[in-house]
Write an enzyme that holds these catalytic residues in place. Structure first.
Site, PDB file in Angstrom:
ATOM      1  N   CYS A   1       3.326   4.158   5.028  1.00 18.87           N
ATOM      2  CA  CYS A   1       2.974   3.158   6.047  1.00 18.87           C
ATOM      3  C   CYS A   1       4.072   2.112   6.209  1.00 18.87           C
ATOM      4  O   CYS A   1       4.513   1.836   7.327  1.00 18.87           O
ATOM      5  CB  CYS A   1       1.675   2.452   5.674  1.00 18.87           C
ATOM      6  SG  CYS A   1       0.238   3.534   5.543  1.00 18.87           S
TER       7      CYS A   1
ATOM      8  N   GLY B   1       0.836  -1.198   0.000  1.00 20.92           N
ATOM      9  CA  GLY B   1       0.000   0.000   0.000  1.00 20.92           C
ATOM     10  C   GLY B   1       0.863   1.238   0.000  1.00 20.92           C
ATOM     11  O   GLY B   1       1.949   1.247  -0.575  1.00 20.92           O
ATOM     12  N   CYS B   2       0.434   2.259   0.660  1.00 19.97           N
ATOM     13  CA  CYS B   2       1.170   3.521   0.727  1.00 19.97           C
ATOM     14  C   CYS B   2       2.544   3.304   1.361  1.00 19.97           C
ATOM     15  O   CYS B   2       2.661   2.716   2.433  1.00 19.97           O
ATOM     16  CB  CYS B   2       0.362   4.514   1.552  1.00 19.97           C
ATOM     17  SG  CYS B   2       1.213   6.070   1.837  1.00 19.97           S
ATOM     18  N   PHE B   3       3.575   3.811   0.705  1.00 21.93           N
ATOM     19  CA  PHE B   3       4.924   3.598   1.246  1.00 21.93           C
ATOM     20  C   PHE B   3       5.195   4.378   2.515  1.00 21.93           C
ATOM     21  O   PHE B   3       6.122   4.079   3.244  1.00 21.93           O
ATOM     22  CB  PHE B   3       6.020   3.821   0.210  1.00 21.93           C
ATOM     23  CG  PHE B   3       6.009   5.138  -0.539  1.00 21.93           C
ATOM     24  CD1 PHE B   3       5.593   6.324   0.014  1.00 21.93           C
ATOM     25  CD2 PHE B   3       6.473   5.173  -1.837  1.00 21.93           C
ATOM     26  CE1 PHE B   3       5.613   7.511  -0.679  1.00 21.93           C
ATOM     27  CE2 PHE B   3       6.518   6.360  -2.556  1.00 21.93           C
ATOM     28  CZ  PHE B   3       6.073   7.533  -1.976  1.00 21.93           C
TER      29      PHE B   3
END
Length: 184
Positions: free
Chosen positions: A18, A14-16
């Protein structure tokens, strides 16, 4: 202390912001770099990635000391701190750029990733099947500087509090013995 050659793991969950926040707190991870990989465009910019048309995933490159933490342990943390059962999505982030993926650097890493997925599936850890892509690593492009250590620099933002904080808490609960002493 002897200087041990570090290894590289490349993961997309997902979002890097995170995944970087989780793995920069892991003992044995000497460097965690946010970036993009798995697509066709050379030297992509963040604005191109979020369009979902480059084929790249937001990912992190982890430089780690295998004498402190194994690749398999990194994978267990990875699978425990994101949802590997949602195709091209993590929470509110949707699109192929947010897919779950393991980009392996060796045949051994490929086999380890496949074995971990099989173990998790056999144990019915998740209600739905794991859809994590396991593919050979290609060129990794570093993200722009403003994305580095995003969580550490923006902890008061709502996205960080709502999306990333629970991942950090899960890391603390499940892998307390793997957390760097200086990081919370």
């Amino acid at each position: 202390m002897e200087n041990t050659e570090s290894k590289i793991a490349t993961l997309a969950g997902g979002c890097f912001w995170c995944t970087e926040a989780v793995f920069e707190r892991v003992e044995g991870a000497s460097k965690v770099i946010p970036g993009f990989t798995g697509g066709q465009i050379k030297n992509p910019a963040y604005r191109e990635i979020i369009s979902g048309r480059t084929g790249h995933a937001e990912a992190i490159e982890i430089h780690f000391n295998p004498e402190i933490i194994s690749y398999k342990e990194l994978l267990l943390i990875f699978f425990s701190t994101h949802d590997p059962t949602t195709l091209n999505r993590q929470q509110y982030d949707k699109g192929t750029q947010y897919r779950s993926a393991v980009f392996y650097h060796s045949e051994e890493q490929k086999q380890d990733a496949e074995a971990i997925v099989k173990e998790l599936e056999d144990a019915n850890v998740f209600e739905d099947p794991i859809v994590t892509e396991i593919t050979q690593a290609t060129v990794f492009y570093k993200a722009e500087a403003e994305h580095k250590e995003y969580y550490s620099n923006h902890r008061q933002q709502q996205y960080c509090q709502v999306i990333i904080d629970p991942k950090i808490k899960k890391l603390q609960q499940l892998f307390a013995d793997k957390i760097k002493k200086a990081k919370i």
